[in-house]
Design a protein around this motif. Structure first.
Motif, PDB file in Angstrom:
ATOM      1  N   LEU A 162       0.828  -1.212   0.000  1.00 30.54           N
ATOM      2  CA  LEU A 162       0.000   0.000   0.000  1.00 30.54           C
ATOM      3  C   LEU A 162       0.863   1.263   0.000  1.00 30.54           C
ATOM      4  CD1 LEU A 162      -2.839  -0.890   2.525  1.00 30.54           C
ATOM      5  CD2 LEU A 162      -3.101  -0.438   0.084  1.00 30.54           C
ATOM      6  N   THR A 163       1.851   1.284   0.876  1.00 30.09           N
ATOM      7  CA  THR A 163       2.716   2.459   0.996  1.00 30.09           C
ATOM      8  C   THR A 163       3.440   2.753  -0.306  1.00 30.09           C
ATOM      9  OG1 THR A 163       3.022   2.080   3.368  1.00 30.09           O
ATOM     10  CG2 THR A 163       4.683   3.439   2.255  1.00 30.09           C
ATOM     11  N   GLU A 164       4.086   1.744  -0.863  1.00 31.35           N
ATOM     12  CA  GLU A 164       4.871   1.963  -2.083  1.00 31.35           C
ATOM     13  C   GLU A 164       3.961   2.313  -3.262  1.00 31.35           C
ATOM     14  OE1 GLU A 164       8.129   2.312  -1.448  1.00 31.35           O
ATOM     15  OE2 GLU A 164       7.449   1.745   0.555  1.00 31.35           O
ATOM     16  N   GLY A 165       2.786   1.712  -3.320  1.00 30.06           N
ATOM     17  CA  GLY A 165       1.842   2.045  -4.387  1.00 30.06           C
ATOM     18  C   GLY A 165       1.369   3.489  -4.298  1.00 30.06           C
ATOM     19  N   LEU A 166       1.079   3.953  -3.096  1.00 24.54           N
ATOM     20  CA  LEU A 166       0.657   5.342  -2.916  1.00 24.54           C
ATOM     21  C   LEU A 166       1.772   6.318  -3.267  1.00 24.54           C
ATOM     22  CD1 LEU A 166      -1.356   4.954   0.409  1.00 24.54           C
ATOM     23  CD2 LEU A 166      -2.299   5.601  -1.819  1.00 24.54           C
ATOM     24  N   ARG A 173       4.240   5.823  -5.362  1.00 28.22           N
ATOM     25  CA  ARG A 173       4.385   5.811  -6.828  1.00 28.22           C
ATOM     26  C   ARG A 173       3.325   6.682  -7.498  1.00 28.22           C
ATOM     27  NH1 ARG A 173       5.590   0.435  -6.040  1.00 28.22           N
ATOM     28  NH2 ARG A 173       3.476  -0.247  -6.547  1.00 28.22           N
ATOM     29  N   ARG A 174       2.178   6.823  -6.861  1.00 24.10           N
ATOM     30  CA  ARG A 174       1.098   7.636  -7.422  1.00 24.10           C
ATOM     31  C   ARG A 174       1.184   9.098  -6.986  1.00 24.10           C
ATOM     32  NH1 ARG A 174      -0.129   2.563  -7.147  1.00 24.10           N
ATOM     33  NH2 ARG A 174      -1.591   1.564  -8.554  1.00 24.10           N
ATOM     34  N   ALA A 201      10.074   4.017   0.047  1.00 22.27           N
ATOM     35  CA  ALA A 201      10.244   5.291  -0.648  1.00 22.27           C
ATOM     36  C   ALA A 201       9.496   6.400   0.093  1.00 22.27           C
ATOM     37  CB  ALA A 201       9.721   5.175  -2.080  1.00 22.27           C
ATOM     38  N   ALA A 202       8.706   6.048   1.086  1.00 22.51           N
ATOM     39  CA  ALA A 202       7.970   7.024   1.898  1.00 22.51           C
ATOM     40  C   ALA A 202       8.916   7.632   2.934  1.00 22.51           C
ATOM     41  CB  ALA A 202       6.800   6.331   2.599  1.00 22.51           C
TER      42      ALA A 202
END
Length: 133
Positions: free
Chosen positions: A24-28, A30-31, A46-47
């Motif tokens: 969830l964190t990495e997907g958010l 990336r967006r 990456a957060a």
């Protein structure tokens, strides 16, 4: 994003809740969403990472789980006014902080941990926003 701290995010081996948090964190991120991840210090993300526990207490038996859980949850809620939302993946315990902040708390329930925990979910049902994993 409030991760459990039994294992790092993402987990090296076992750690299904930590894997969901990582995805969830990495997907958010990336967006283009600004995400702060509260997890262990050895987590990879990456957060923005905020950590109290050096590693997961299941990976280092010398860590006192209750001490680090309390400090970890408090770290997120003490900064609640910095966030639009706290997404809790730490089971029922952070619900007990939810009336102390104005920031909405969404709790993802990863499986069912215990019949005894229902008492907390019922006590905070009026303010809780729940997602079933």
């Amino acid at each position: 994003m409030l991760a459990p701290i039994s294992w790092r995010v993402p987990p090296r081996h076992y750690g299904p809740w930590e894997l969901v948090v990582s995805n969830l964190t990495e997907g958010l991120v990336r967006r283009g969403v600004d995400v702060t991840l509260f997890a262990t210090a050895d987590s990879i993300t990456a957060a923005k990472l905020v950590a109290v526990s050096p590693t997961g207490y299941s990976e280092d038996p010398g860590l006192n789980a209750k001490v680090y859980e309390g400090l970890h949850i408090a770290a997120a809620f003490e900064r609640a006014d910095e966030f639009d939302l706290i997404h809790n993946h730490f089971d029922f315990l952070p619900l007990t902080y939810s009336r102390l902040v104005r920031t909405p708390v969404v709790t993802t329930i990863h499986g069912f941990s215990s019949e005894q925990n229902l008492r907390v979910f019922r006590a905070y049902n009026d303010i809780a926003h729940l997602v079933r994993d």
